[in-house]
Each structure stands twice: as C-alpha cells, then as structure tokens.
Design a protein around this motif. Structure first.
Motif, PDB file in Angstrom:
ATOM      1  N   GLU A 154      -0.950  -1.584 -10.525  1.00 52.81           N
ATOM      2  CA  GLU A 154      -1.396  -0.653  -9.492  1.00 52.81           C
ATOM      3  C   GLU A 154      -2.919  -0.591  -9.456  1.00 52.81           C
ATOM      4  O   GLU A 154      -3.563  -0.507 -10.503  1.00 52.81           O
TER       5      GLU A 154
ATOM      6  N   GLU B 240       0.835  -1.201   0.000  1.00 50.94           N
ATOM      7  CA  GLU B 240       0.000   0.000   0.000  1.00 50.94           C
ATOM      8  C   GLU B 240       0.872   1.254   0.000  1.00 50.94           C
ATOM      9  O   GLU B 240       1.838   1.353   0.749  1.00 50.94           O
ATOM     10  N   THR B 241       0.516   2.189  -0.865  1.00 48.41           N
ATOM     11  CA  THR B 241       1.163   3.502  -0.856  1.00 48.41           C
ATOM     12  C   THR B 241       0.087   4.536  -0.541  1.00 48.41           C
ATOM     13  O   THR B 241      -1.070   4.197  -0.333  1.00 48.41           O
ATOM     14  N   ALA B 242       0.461   5.786  -0.540  1.00 47.49           N
ATOM     15  CA  ALA B 242      -0.507   6.841  -0.231  1.00 47.49           C
ATOM     16  C   ALA B 242      -1.580   6.950  -1.309  1.00 47.49           C
ATOM     17  O   ALA B 242      -2.695   7.393  -1.036  1.00 47.49           O
ATOM     18  N   GLU B 243      -1.273   6.549  -2.541  1.00 51.95           N
ATOM     19  CA  GLU B 243      -2.199   6.757  -3.647  1.00 51.95           C
ATOM     20  C   GLU B 243      -2.766   5.470  -4.229  1.00 51.95           C
ATOM     21  O   GLU B 243      -3.903   5.453  -4.700  1.00 51.95           O
ATOM     22  N   VAL B 244      -1.982   4.388  -4.235  1.00 51.26           N
ATOM     23  CA  VAL B 244      -2.420   3.146  -4.884  1.00 51.26           C
ATOM     24  C   VAL B 244      -2.003   1.938  -4.051  1.00 51.26           C
ATOM     25  O   VAL B 244      -1.197   2.048  -3.120  1.00 51.26           O
TER      26      VAL B 244
ATOM     27  N   VAL C 238      -6.049   1.595  -8.214  1.00 54.53           N
ATOM     28  CA  VAL C 238      -6.484   2.911  -7.740  1.00 54.53           C
ATOM     29  C   VAL C 238      -7.731   2.724  -6.876  1.00 54.53           C
ATOM     30  O   VAL C 238      -8.350   1.656  -6.871  1.00 54.53           O
ATOM     31  N   PRO C 239      -8.116   3.748  -6.109  1.00 47.55           N
ATOM     32  CA  PRO C 239      -9.282   3.613  -5.228  1.00 47.55           C
ATOM     33  C   PRO C 239     -10.550   3.136  -5.931  1.00 47.55           C
ATOM     34  O   PRO C 239     -11.323   2.359  -5.380  1.00 47.55           O
ATOM     35  N   GLU C 240     -10.791   3.590  -7.170  1.00 48.15           N
ATOM     36  CA  GLU C 240     -11.981   3.167  -7.914  1.00 48.15           C
ATOM     37  C   GLU C 240     -11.989   1.655  -8.134  1.00 48.15           C
ATOM     38  O   GLU C 240     -13.014   0.988  -7.976  1.00 48.15           O
TER      39      GLU C 240
END
Length: 200
Positions: free
Chosen positions: A64, A17-21, A66-68
């Motif tokens: 990666e 986990e990273t801050a964005e993906v 993404v949140p979606e």
C-alpha cells in the motif's frame, strides 16, 4: 534495511486506488519465495510492507502506498506492466554487498542522458538542490534501489557508470532520458551533517 543489490526485476500487475491508499500488486517470484505478511520489500528503492494476509504461492504480493510515499517518490506515476527493482530486507549477519540503504527515498531525479560505452553505460541524472550536499565523487547513492558509486558530481547533476550486470539485472538498463527515478543519498552523510550542526 537493504543493501541496494537488486534481486530481481518484478512486474506491476495492478494498481488500485482507494480513498486512503493506492494498492499495488507486484509479481516477484524470488522475493516472495519466503515473504510473509508484514515483511519489507524495496520496490524501486522504496521500502514497502507486504500486506497479503498469508504467504502467496503465485509469486505475487501487495503493498500500500500512502500519500506521503506518492508525494516523495516516482511510484505515483507507475502503472500495470511496469518493471520494478525488487529486494528483500537484508538478513542480520548477511553480506552487505552494496551500502546501507533504508528504502526511505530522499527525492526524485531525472535521467538527462546516457552514453553507451564498450563495456558500460554512463548515465547523467539531475540532482535536486536540497540533496546536492550529500553526494560526493566516489560516494554511494541508491538509484531506484540500486547501490551505485558516484563517478562525478556537479551542483545539479551526478554521473554513474553501469556495468553489464547492472544493465541486464535492473531496470536502469532500459531507462531513457526524461525518465524519473527514486534516489536515496548516503545515510551517514545526513547523520554527520546533523552531528556537526548540533555541535556549533
């Protein structure tokens, strides 16, 4: 675009986990045999982009989320060691062995029950209410990226029958009641609905 004909069962090696993906590292020796940066690989029916900067030689690739993607698919609950269905994007001019699959998951369903038979297994899945209108008996549906024919459908369930090859060559062979799967309904049905609605 994909066909829903799974090429191999891969294995998730790492989830970071990273801050964005969320970054997945997956092993799949067949799908990485000619993979390059930017290529599309369906992972449990989700079209994902290979982010490795160069061709890998160890049979692994990274993607990666993404949140979606995490919100709409079952990949949000995936962990190291999980088996995943893998398929490379179809080559133009190649055979369309299953049906047109975009890798754009429409929702998540739950396996309610499975009934083994002599030569096949019958699986009953929940059917989200907002997708029920797109699922018809003898129509196509992708379940975790596997192109399947709908054997029966009700307002809130659909049934598929899996042949031995599907049972042994995809993760559907080991799915248990309570497991969640990604589903993608027939693309053509969605376009027909939009065209008919637009003509009113």
């Amino acid at each position: 675009m994909f066909t829903g004909i799974v090429e191999e069962i891969g294995e998730v090696l790492a989830v970071r986990e990273t801050a964005e993906v969320v970054v997945l590292t997956v092993r799949g020796r067949t799908v990485t045999s000619d993979a390059a940066h930017g290529d599309s690989i369906a992972v449990n029916g989700v079209c994902l982009t290979v982010t490795d900067p160069a061709v890998t030689t160890d049979g692994t690739f990274t993607v990666e989320l993404v949140p979606e993607t995490l919100k709409r698919t079952s990949l949000s609950a995936i962990g190291p060691g999980a088996g995943v269905n893998l398929e490379r994007a179809v080559v133009a001019g190649g055979r369309l062995g299953g049906h047109i699959v975009q890798g754009h998951v429409d929702g998540v369903a739950t396996l309610l029950r499975r009934t083994p038979a002599e030569r096949s297994d019958e699986l009953v899945f929940s059917l989200p209410a907002d997708l029920a209108r797109y699922v018809v008996e003898k129509g196509s549906i992708a379940v975790d990226g596997v192109s399947l024919t709908v054997a029966d459908v009700t307002d809130d369930t659909f049934v598929v029958a899996l042949i031995p090859t599907t049972l042994s060559h995809t993760t559907l062979g080991v799915r248990k009641p309570g497991d969640t799967v990604n589903i993608e309904v027939d693309l053509i049905a969605k376009y027909v609905e939009k065209l008919v609605a637009g003509g009113e």
